[in-house]
Design an enzyme around this catalytic site. Structure first.
Site, mmCIF file in Angstrom:
data_model
loop_
_atom_site.group_PDB
_atom_site.id
_atom_site.type_symbol
_atom_site.label_atom_id
_atom_site.label_comp_id
_atom_site.label_asym_id
_atom_site.label_seq_id
_atom_site.Cartn_x
_atom_site.Cartn_y
_atom_site.Cartn_z
ATOM 1 N N SER A 68 0.807 -1.213 0.000
ATOM 2 C CA SER A 68 0.000 0.000 0.000
ATOM 3 C C SER A 68 0.850 1.278 0.000
ATOM 4 O O SER A 68 1.650 1.488 -0.895
ATOM 5 C CB SER A 68 -0.929 -0.082 1.208
ATOM 6 O OG SER A 68 -1.811 0.983 1.235
ATOM 7 N N ASP A 282 -2.853 6.479 -3.069
ATOM 8 C CA ASP A 282 -1.692 5.808 -2.483
ATOM 9 C C ASP A 282 -1.207 4.703 -3.423
ATOM 10 O O ASP A 282 -1.763 4.504 -4.514
ATOM 11 C CB ASP A 282 -1.998 5.299 -1.062
ATOM 12 C CG ASP A 282 -2.917 4.094 -1.066
ATOM 13 O OD1 ASP A 282 -3.699 3.934 -2.023
ATOM 14 O OD2 ASP A 282 -2.864 3.293 -0.113
ATOM 15 N N ALA A 377 -10.030 9.500 7.655
ATOM 16 C CA ALA A 377 -9.509 10.813 7.279
ATOM 17 C C ALA A 377 -8.408 10.668 6.228
ATOM 18 O O ALA A 377 -8.240 11.521 5.359
ATOM 19 C CB ALA A 377 -8.975 11.525 8.513
ATOM 20 N N GLY A 500 -0.891 -0.561 13.272
ATOM 21 C CA GLY A 500 -1.111 -1.942 12.857
ATOM 22 C C GLY A 500 -0.303 -2.296 11.621
ATOM 23 O O GLY A 500 -0.406 -3.402 11.107
HETATM 24 C C1 16G Z 1 -4.160 0.061 6.628
HETATM 25 C C2 16G Z 1 -5.662 0.080 6.574
HETATM 26 C C3 16G Z 1 -6.182 1.479 6.712
HETATM 27 C C4 16G Z 1 -5.663 2.078 7.993
HETATM 28 C C5 16G Z 1 -4.171 1.968 8.078
HETATM 29 C C6 16G Z 1 -3.720 2.348 9.455
HETATM 30 C C7 16G Z 1 -7.066 -1.367 5.274
HETATM 31 C C8 16G Z 1 -7.402 -1.865 3.907
HETATM 32 N N1 16G Z 1 -6.121 -0.455 5.321
HETATM 33 O O1 16G Z 1 -3.616 0.772 5.565
HETATM 34 O O2 16G Z 1 -7.567 1.420 6.751
HETATM 35 O O3 16G Z 1 -6.015 3.432 8.085
HETATM 36 O O4 16G Z 1 -3.771 0.630 7.846
HETATM 37 O O5 16G Z 1 -2.379 2.140 9.583
HETATM 38 O O6 16G Z 1 -7.636 -1.786 6.262
HETATM 39 P P1 16G Z 1 -1.709 2.145 10.997
HETATM 40 O O7 16G Z 1 -2.357 1.059 11.830
HETATM 41 O O8 16G Z 1 -0.268 1.916 10.718
HETATM 42 O O9 16G Z 1 -1.953 3.509 11.566
HETATM 43 MG MG MG Z 2 -3.588 1.459 0.279
#
Ligand code: 16G
Ligand code: MG
Length: 548
Positions: A68, A282, A377, A500
């Site tokens: 991503s 992205d 957001a 995550g």
């Molecule tokens: C992933 C998620 C997105 C979320 C992001 C948070 C999917 C398809 N994509 O890109 O929704 O905003 O993780 O990332 O679920 P973080 O946990 O590193 O902040």
């Molecule tokens: Mg993406």
């Protein structure tokens, strides 16, 4: 068909040995990490997708290879369930155990999954695989395909595609083409045909100009936007930048994440007139944000919250003018700007709910409404329509032209997941119909200044949260300290959560002024460094900095 689980072990040992001893975590949207550590993960996900397909009586399961918005050296895998949702949570655990088991124990472990889930291993299975344009993606795609082959499943490779296209293919195949044809052309046809009917030959209207700059993040979105351009007959005039053909790397200094988090334009921007609409997606094109610069040269962002409010207002009007009694609701996360939430509740009068970060949570909640709009957001989001709302709209469309418009909007939306290009076409449709330019759009409310920080800690899992990530329950005392700090700022709000997708803790802050929000984010970041085992350099106090 006879299947020998020895083959799974043999493939693993010979071609995809497990190299990392560290436990791999299932992240917000699947497994993600440095590409060189992922071969065994991909092979095993091929195995898992095949088992899942058999478990779901031969429905197609999708596997998308992408990291991503992450930097180029990273890669990852997203699994797609039959209705286009992310993998069911109970299977996230199965997936995690499967990637972490040793090569020696793999055969037995697969046998146990089959037994525990009563899977008929001789039944047929179908796995669709696609990938982004990272240079290591083809190698990882082969690993997934070999995982399927090891269990004598059927695999269909789609090559380089966007993540939302993969979701589309899976749903199209599982609905026996009622949703569309599960091919790249089927995808373009469905979206372009709906878009052009909605445009109805009206290319400009009021303040709306038919001109758009599209930042493709050097990823798959750029390639696919060029394909749209070829097929669209100039019904939308798009210039694609960061196409991924030059030296530029995927997501580096460009793309939706960069633009949103850094709050500045991507590299490679041509010189354009103030207020020209620009859009960034992205690396795998499932997120979109808009931006522009005003006449003073100031950068202005129109993020996922803005898209959500624009869409909610538009759909509310359409539903009301069709006199349809449908429950419309909006789903956000803690990252939603407070000003957007106020606007939705007080001006649009649409119910809002807040859920934890990650599409699976938003999507799930949105399904509770007749029409559920969800956006993070960061620009990830879509709209889901219940079967009964679709039936009511179809019925109304027999006599009411507004309901016919609604039907076309449903066709334009990729309901299966956030789709940057489909979302963008919807925004363009709405702005065109309203005769709005970005100035009109941004004037509906003023965003509160906000700031995000990444904090390195020894173990991000020491942070635990509740209440849709808005309250931190561990380490003890951290939330109390955050509350005390936040109380000193007008319209202050802040939260912390473990990422995550990366090994960091994230801090979000918003407040009434730019200076305040920088200071608030710093103070909360310092608290995390102190109370959650920060490693790495101490954050710099912005107010000290200002004195230098
Ligand atoms: C992933 C998620 C997105 C979320 C992001 C948070 C999917 C398809 N994509 O890109 O929704 O905003 O993780 O990332 O679920 P973080 O946990 O590193 O902040
Ligand atoms: Mg993406």
């Amino acid at each position: 068909m006879s299947i020998n689980l020895r083959t799974v072990y043999a493939f693993a040992r010979e071609m995809y040995p497990k190299v990392s001893k560290e436990t791999i975590q299932y992240g917000t949207a699947g497994f993600r990490g440095k590409a060189e550590l992922l071969d065994s993960v991909m092979f095993r996900m091929g195995v898992l997708a095949t088992l899942r397909s058999r478990f779901r009586e031969g429905s197609v399961i999708g596997v998308m290879i992408t990291a991503s918005h992450n930097p180029e050296p990273d890669n990852g895998v997203k699994l797609i369930d039959p209705k286009g949702e992310m993998l069911e949570p109970s299977w996230e655990k199965i997936a995690t155990d499967l990637v972490n088991v040793s090569d020696q124990d793999l055969e037995q472990h697969v046998a146990k999954i089959i037994k525990d889930n009563e899977i008929d291993i001789t039944s047929s299975s179908y796995v669709y695989v696609g990938m982004d344009n990272r240079y290591h993606s083809p190698r990882l795609l082969k690993a997934v395909a070999d995982g399927v082959i090891a269990l004598k499943g059927n695999v269909r490779e789609f090559g380089i595609v966007t993540t939302p296209m993969m979701h589309f293919f899976v749903v199209a195949a599982n609905t026996k083409e009622a949703y569309g044809k599960p091919t790249e052309e089927g995808y373009y046809d469905k979206l372009i045909s709906a878009f052009e009917k909605l445009r109805n030959g009206q290319l400009e209207n009021g303040n709306y100009r038919n001109r758009l700059i599209f930042d493709g993040a050097n990823g798959v979105g750029a390639r696919k936007m060029l394909q749209f351009n070829k097929r669209m007959n100039k019904s939308l005039n798009v210039t694609v930048i960061n196409q991924g053909v030059g030296p530029g790397k995927i997501n580096e200094e460009c793309g939706a994440d960069h633009v949103k988090v850094q709050q500045r334009p991507p590299v490679g921007m041509p010189i354009v007139e103030p207020y020209t609409r620009c859009v960034s997606v992205d690396g795998d094109a499932d997120r979109v944000v808009y931006f522009f610069t005003d006449e003073t040269g100031q950068f202005r962002l129109l993020d996922g919250d803005r898209i959500a409010t624009l869409v909610a207002g538009y759909l509310m009007d359409l539903i009301q003018s069709c006199q349809l009694d449908l429950r419309l609701g909006l789903v956000q996360t803690a990252y939603a700007n407070g000003a957007s939430t106020d606007y939705i509740v007080n001006e649009l009068k649409v119910p809002v709910s807040c859920v934890p970060t990650g599409v699976k949570h938003l999507h799930h909640k949105a399904l509770e409404y007749d029409i559920g709009i969800y956006f993070e957001a960061n620009g990830h989001g879509t709209i889901v329509f219940s079967d009964s709302s679709k039936a009511a709209i179809s019925e109304a469309a027999k006599t009411n032209p507004k309901a016919q418009t609604l039907l076309l909007v449903i066709d334009l939306i990729n309901e299966t997941v956030g789709d940057a290009i489909s979302d963008m076409l919807l925004v363009e449709t709405i702005l065109n119909q309203k005769g709005w330019d970005v100035k009109d759009w941004i004037s509906s409310y003023d965003d509160l200044p906000n700031q995000q920080l990444k904090i390195q800690v020894k173990d991000r899992n020491v942070i635990q949260t509740t209440d849709a990530e808005r309250v931190c329950v561990k380490p003890e005392g951290l939330q109390d300290e955050i509350n005390q700090v936040v109380a000193n700022y007008k319209r202050g709000r802040a939260f912390v959560r473990p990422s995550g997708t990366e090994d960091v803790v994230r801090v979000y802050a918003e407040a009434s002024t730019r200076e305040d929000v920088l200071q608030l984010a710093y103070e909360v970041g310092r608290l995390v460094q102190k109370l959650a085992g920060g490693v790495g350099p101490e954050l710099v106090n912005p107010s000290n900095n200002a004195h230098l």
